[in-house]
Scaffold this motif. Structure first.
Motif, PDB file in Angstrom:
ATOM      1  N   LEU A  82       0.853  -1.187   0.000  1.00 28.43           N
ATOM      2  CA  LEU A  82       0.000   0.000   0.000  1.00 28.43           C
ATOM      3  C   LEU A  82       0.886   1.233   0.000  1.00 28.43           C
ATOM      4  O   LEU A  82       1.910   1.263   0.684  1.00 28.43           O
ATOM      5  N   ASP A  83       0.479   2.251  -0.763  1.00 27.22           N
ATOM      6  CA  ASP A  83       1.268   3.488  -0.803  1.00 27.22           C
ATOM      7  C   ASP A  83       2.708   3.224  -1.224  1.00 27.22           C
ATOM      8  O   ASP A  83       3.627   3.935  -0.817  1.00 27.22           O
ATOM      9  N   GLY A  84       2.932   2.174  -2.009  1.00 27.26           N
ATOM     10  CA  GLY A  84       4.271   1.865  -2.478  1.00 27.26           C
ATOM     11  C   GLY A  84       5.168   1.199  -1.458  1.00 27.26           C
ATOM     12  O   GLY A  84       6.377   1.073  -1.677  1.00 27.26           O
ATOM     13  N   ARG A  85       4.614   0.750  -0.298  1.00 30.62           N
ATOM     14  CA  ARG A  85       5.418   0.104   0.743  1.00 30.62           C
ATOM     15  C   ARG A  85       4.756  -1.197   1.168  1.00 30.62           C
ATOM     16  O   ARG A  85       3.534  -1.332   1.127  1.00 30.62           O
ATOM     17  N   TRP A  86       5.587  -2.147   1.583  1.00 30.72           N
ATOM     18  CA  TRP A  86       5.079  -3.426   2.058  1.00 30.72           C
ATOM     19  C   TRP A  86       4.785  -3.359   3.552  1.00 30.72           C
ATOM     20  O   TRP A  86       5.595  -2.825   4.325  1.00 30.72           O
ATOM     21  N   TYR A  87       3.644  -3.917   3.946  1.00 21.79           N
ATOM     22  CA  TYR A  87       3.233  -3.959   5.350  1.00 21.79           C
ATOM     23  C   TYR A  87       2.888  -5.391   5.751  1.00 21.79           C
ATOM     24  O   TYR A  87       2.350  -6.162   4.942  1.00 21.79           O
ATOM     25  N   ALA A  88       3.224  -5.735   6.995  1.00 25.91           N
ATOM     26  CA  ALA A  88       2.789  -7.023   7.541  1.00 25.91           C
ATOM     27  C   ALA A  88       1.291  -6.938   7.808  1.00 25.91           C
ATOM     28  O   ALA A  88       0.833  -6.060   8.536  1.00 25.91           O
ATOM     29  N   HIS A  89       0.531  -7.833   7.190  1.00 26.12           N
ATOM     30  CA  HIS A  89      -0.925  -7.830   7.351  1.00 26.12           C
ATOM     31  C   HIS A  89      -1.283  -8.938   8.339  1.00 26.12           C
ATOM     32  O   HIS A  89      -1.253 -10.118   8.005  1.00 26.12           O
ATOM     33  N   LYS A  90      -1.616  -8.527   9.571  1.00 23.00           N
ATOM     34  CA  LYS A  90      -1.820  -9.466  10.674  1.00 23.00           C
ATOM     35  C   LYS A  90      -3.278  -9.451  11.129  1.00 23.00           C
ATOM     36  O   LYS A  90      -4.046  -8.562  10.745  1.00 23.00           O
ATOM     37  N   PRO A  91      -3.680 -10.428  11.948  1.00 26.59           N
ATOM     38  CA  PRO A  91      -5.071 -10.497  12.401  1.00 26.59           C
ATOM     39  C   PRO A  91      -5.534  -9.201  13.071  1.00 26.59           C
ATOM     40  O   PRO A  91      -4.781  -8.551  13.793  1.00 26.59           O
ATOM     41  N   GLY A  92      -6.789  -8.852  12.791  1.00 31.07           N
ATOM     42  CA  GLY A  92      -7.349  -7.646  13.385  1.00 31.07           C
ATOM     43  C   GLY A  92      -7.046  -6.388  12.621  1.00 31.07           C
ATOM     44  O   GLY A  92      -7.269  -5.286  13.129  1.00 31.07           O
ATOM     45  N   THR A  93      -6.552  -6.502  11.379  1.00 29.35           N
ATOM     46  CA  THR A  93      -6.291  -5.318  10.558  1.00 29.35           C
ATOM     47  C   THR A  93      -7.002  -5.461   9.216  1.00 29.35           C
ATOM     48  O   THR A  93      -7.170  -6.558   8.688  1.00 29.35           O
ATOM     49  N   VAL A  94      -7.399  -4.323   8.676  1.00 31.24           N
ATOM     50  CA  VAL A  94      -8.059  -4.272   7.381  1.00 31.24           C
ATOM     51  C   VAL A  94      -7.282  -3.330   6.473  1.00 31.24           C
ATOM     52  O   VAL A  94      -6.828  -2.271   6.900  1.00 31.24           O
ATOM     53  N   SER A  95      -7.105  -3.729   5.217  1.00 30.62           N
ATOM     54  CA  SER A  95      -6.470  -2.862   4.238  1.00 30.62           C
ATOM     55  C   SER A  95      -7.507  -2.410   3.226  1.00 30.62           C
ATOM     56  O   SER A  95      -8.468  -3.129   2.931  1.00 30.62           O
ATOM     57  N   PHE A  96      -7.313  -1.205   2.712  1.00 36.27           N
ATOM     58  CA  PHE A  96      -8.180  -0.688   1.658  1.00 36.27           C
ATOM     59  C   PHE A  96      -7.318  -0.095   0.571  1.00 36.27           C
ATOM     60  O   PHE A  96      -6.463   0.756   0.839  1.00 36.27           O
ATOM     61  N   ALA A  97      -7.514  -0.564  -0.663  1.00 35.36           N
ATOM     62  CA  ALA A  97      -6.789  -0.041  -1.821  1.00 35.36           C
ATOM     63  C   ALA A  97      -7.787   0.616  -2.759  1.00 35.36           C
ATOM     64  O   ALA A  97      -8.732  -0.035  -3.211  1.00 35.36           O
ATOM     65  N   PRO A  98      -7.629   1.903  -3.058  1.00 34.37           N
ATOM     66  CA  PRO A  98      -8.548   2.569  -3.982  1.00 34.37           C
ATOM     67  C   PRO A  98      -8.384   2.040  -5.405  1.00 34.37           C
ATOM     68  O   PRO A  98      -7.438   1.313  -5.716  1.00 34.37           O
ATOM     69  N   ALA A  99      -9.307   2.430  -6.263  1.00 34.44           N
ATOM     70  CA  ALA A  99      -9.184   2.088  -7.677  1.00 34.44           C
ATOM     71  C   ALA A  99      -8.001   2.826  -8.296  1.00 34.44           C
ATOM     72  O   ALA A  99      -7.582   3.881  -7.815  1.00 34.44           O
ATOM     73  N   HIS A 100      -7.461   2.246  -9.356  1.00 32.09           N
ATOM     74  CA  HIS A 100      -6.387   2.847 -10.157  1.00 32.09           C
ATOM     75  C   HIS A 100      -5.100   3.053  -9.363  1.00 32.09           C
ATOM     76  O   HIS A 100      -4.430   4.082  -9.483  1.00 32.09           O
ATOM     77  N   VAL A 101      -4.761   2.086  -8.518  1.00 36.50           N
ATOM     78  CA  VAL A 101      -3.465   2.125  -7.837  1.00 36.50           C
ATOM     79  C   VAL A 101      -2.791   0.769  -8.011  1.00 36.50           C
ATOM     80  O   VAL A 101      -3.434  -0.224  -8.330  1.00 36.50           O
ATOM     81  N   LEU A 102      -1.486   0.759  -7.812  1.00 38.30           N
ATOM     82  CA  LEU A 102      -0.765  -0.503  -7.765  1.00 38.30           C
ATOM     83  C   LEU A 102      -1.107  -1.190  -6.452  1.00 38.30           C
ATOM     84  O   LEU A 102      -1.026  -0.590  -5.385  1.00 38.30           O
ATOM     85  N   HIS A 103      -1.518  -2.442  -6.523  1.00 37.84           N
ATOM     86  CA  HIS A 103      -1.902  -3.170  -5.323  1.00 37.84           C
ATOM     87  C   HIS A 103      -1.370  -4.586  -5.428  1.00 37.84           C
ATOM     88  O   HIS A 103      -1.464  -5.221  -6.486  1.00 37.84           O
ATOM     89  N   ALA A 104      -0.798  -5.092  -4.344  1.00 34.28           N
ATOM     90  CA  ALA A 104      -0.253  -6.446  -4.349  1.00 34.28           C
ATOM     91  C   ALA A 104      -0.300  -7.024  -2.944  1.00 34.28           C
ATOM     92  O   ALA A 104      -0.274  -6.284  -1.950  1.00 34.28           O
ATOM     93  N   PHE A 105      -0.376  -8.356  -2.865  1.00 33.06           N
ATOM     94  CA  PHE A 105      -0.297  -9.030  -1.579  1.00 33.06           C
ATOM     95  C   PHE A 105       0.134 -10.467  -1.820  1.00 33.06           C
ATOM     96  O   PHE A 105      -0.062 -11.022  -2.905  1.00 33.06           O
ATOM     97  N   HIS A 106       0.759 -11.055  -0.798  1.00 31.39           N
ATOM     98  CA  HIS A 106       1.230 -12.432  -0.949  1.00 31.39           C
ATOM     99  C   HIS A 106       1.359 -13.104   0.410  1.00 31.39           C
ATOM    100  O   HIS A 106       1.504 -12.438   1.454  1.00 31.39           O
ATOM    101  N   ALA A 107       1.280 -14.433   0.407  1.00 30.80           N
ATOM    102  CA  ALA A 107       1.472 -15.218   1.623  1.00 30.80           C
ATOM    103  C   ALA A 107       2.953 -15.284   1.972  1.00 30.80           C
ATOM    104  O   ALA A 107       3.824 -15.145   1.107  1.00 30.80           O
ATOM    105  N   VAL A 108       3.234 -15.487   3.240  1.00 34.75           N
ATOM    106  CA  VAL A 108       4.611 -15.605   3.737  1.00 34.75           C
ATOM    107  C   VAL A 108       4.976 -17.088   3.787  1.00 34.75           C
ATOM    108  O   VAL A 108       4.209 -17.891   4.349  1.00 34.75           O
ATOM    109  N   PRO A 109       6.101 -17.498   3.223  1.00 30.30           N
ATOM    110  CA  PRO A 109       6.493 -18.911   3.282  1.00 30.30           C
ATOM    111  C   PRO A 109       6.510 -19.437   4.722  1.00 30.30           C
ATOM    112  O   PRO A 109       7.009 -18.776   5.630  1.00 30.30           O
ATOM    113  N   GLY A 110       5.899 -20.603   4.911  1.00 22.59           N
ATOM    114  CA  GLY A 110       5.869 -21.220   6.228  1.00 22.59           C
ATOM    115  C   GLY A 110       4.721 -20.761   7.108  1.00 22.59           C
ATOM    116  O   GLY A 110       4.565 -21.251   8.231  1.00 22.59           O
TER     117      GLY A 110
END
Length: 287
Positions: A82-110
């Motif tokens: 989000l906002d061009g930076r990677w964040y740890a997405h942990k329980p109890g948090t919500v992310s919001f990405a607007p339209a027309h932005v770069l958005h990415a997410f991935h699982a952590v190995p293990g």
């Protein structure tokens, strides 16, 4: 906004964000309901809802998100851009990405990563340019998860339209609770409404504080508490979000777009655009 990922504390390899990517992996399980299947979702301008139990190599990269995207972490941990930076997405948090932005997410190995998400259609008010900035904030999404699973269960059973509408109404109520941060702090509403109406203006912190009828320092505190960023970063985010919208939907020259959102120097505009989206404006337009 939550603390960004610390590369030294947790060396995680992130995916290439220069191209569209959609990798599920054999160990990822998805429960998805789409608007094509459910009239109640279509009526709310929601493209689809899902509950996902993911594991590496689960990776999603969207270089031009046509509709806004909300994602709640339920268990485990993933990484969200989000906002061009990677964040740890942990329980109890919500992310919001607007339209027309770069958005990415991935699982952590293990680590497994359980999440619920809602993808809004491009015609949704939540996808309107400038409606909301990218954010990662606290929210317990377990009830939203249950509502999505309830809708999925009904769709797989009787698929009664009235019952489906009830489930979608519950989903919508929780979405409204998540996505109205400006309404929780009324002093910020006139500030950013005025900014969005005149992005080309050379806004100063004093100008913004005057609109909020507060001191500059208190405006900083209000923005940090409600938006997770400083007033200056919020201003830049709104400008770049609108510029991305214009690049994606018009043929205006890049320099003209830069001027229309308040950047006199095209080089400064290009650098800020790349920092927040991952692309130079010309590359973003091509994609």
């Amino acid at each position: 906004m939550c603390a960004p990922y610390d590369a030294q504390a947790m060396p995680i390899k992130h995916p290439d964000i220069s191209q569209e990517t959609h990798v599920l992996g054999d160990d990822t399980v998805q429960t998805v309901v789409r608007a094509e299947q459910c009239d109640a979702l279509a009526a709310r301008h929601i493209a689809h809802v899902a509950v996902v139990d993911a594991a590496a190599p689960y990776t999603i990269v969207r270089t031009n998100l046509s509709g806004a995207f909300l994602q709640v972490c339920l268990a485990g941990e993933g990484q969200t851009l989000l906002d061009g930076r990677w964040y740890a997405h942990k329980p109890g948090t919500v992310s919001f990405a607007p339209a027309h932005v770069l958005h990415a997410f991935h699982a952590v190995p293990g680590k497994r990563w359980r999440m619920a998400w809602v993808r809004f259609r491009s015609d949704s008010m939540r996808s309107v340019d400038g409606a909301m900035a990218p954010t990662l904030s606290p929210f317990d999404g377990r009830v939203l998860e249950h509502a999505i699973l309830g809708l999925s269960g009904e769709m797989q059973g009787a698929a009664d339209p009235g019952t489906c509408a009830v489930w979608v109404d519950v989903i919508e109520r929780y979405l409204s609770r998540i996505l109205e941060p400006l309404q929780r702090e009324p002093r910020l509403l006139p500030v950013w409404n005025a900014v969005k109406a005149d992005l080309a203006r050379d806004w100063s912190l004093a100008d913004l504080a005057g609109l909020a009828n507060t001191s500059e320092e208190h405006l900083r505190r209000l923005c940090q508490k409600n938006l997770g960023r400083s007033p200056g970063k919020q201003l830049a985010t709104l400008r770049i979000a609108h510029a991305a919208h214009l690049l994606a939907t018009t043929s205006e020259k890049i320099e003209a777009i830069a001027h229309s959102v308040g950047y006199v120097n095209p080089f400064a505009f290009s650098n800020t655009f790349k920092r927040l989206t991952g692309f130079r404006p010309s590359d973003y337009r091509k994609k």
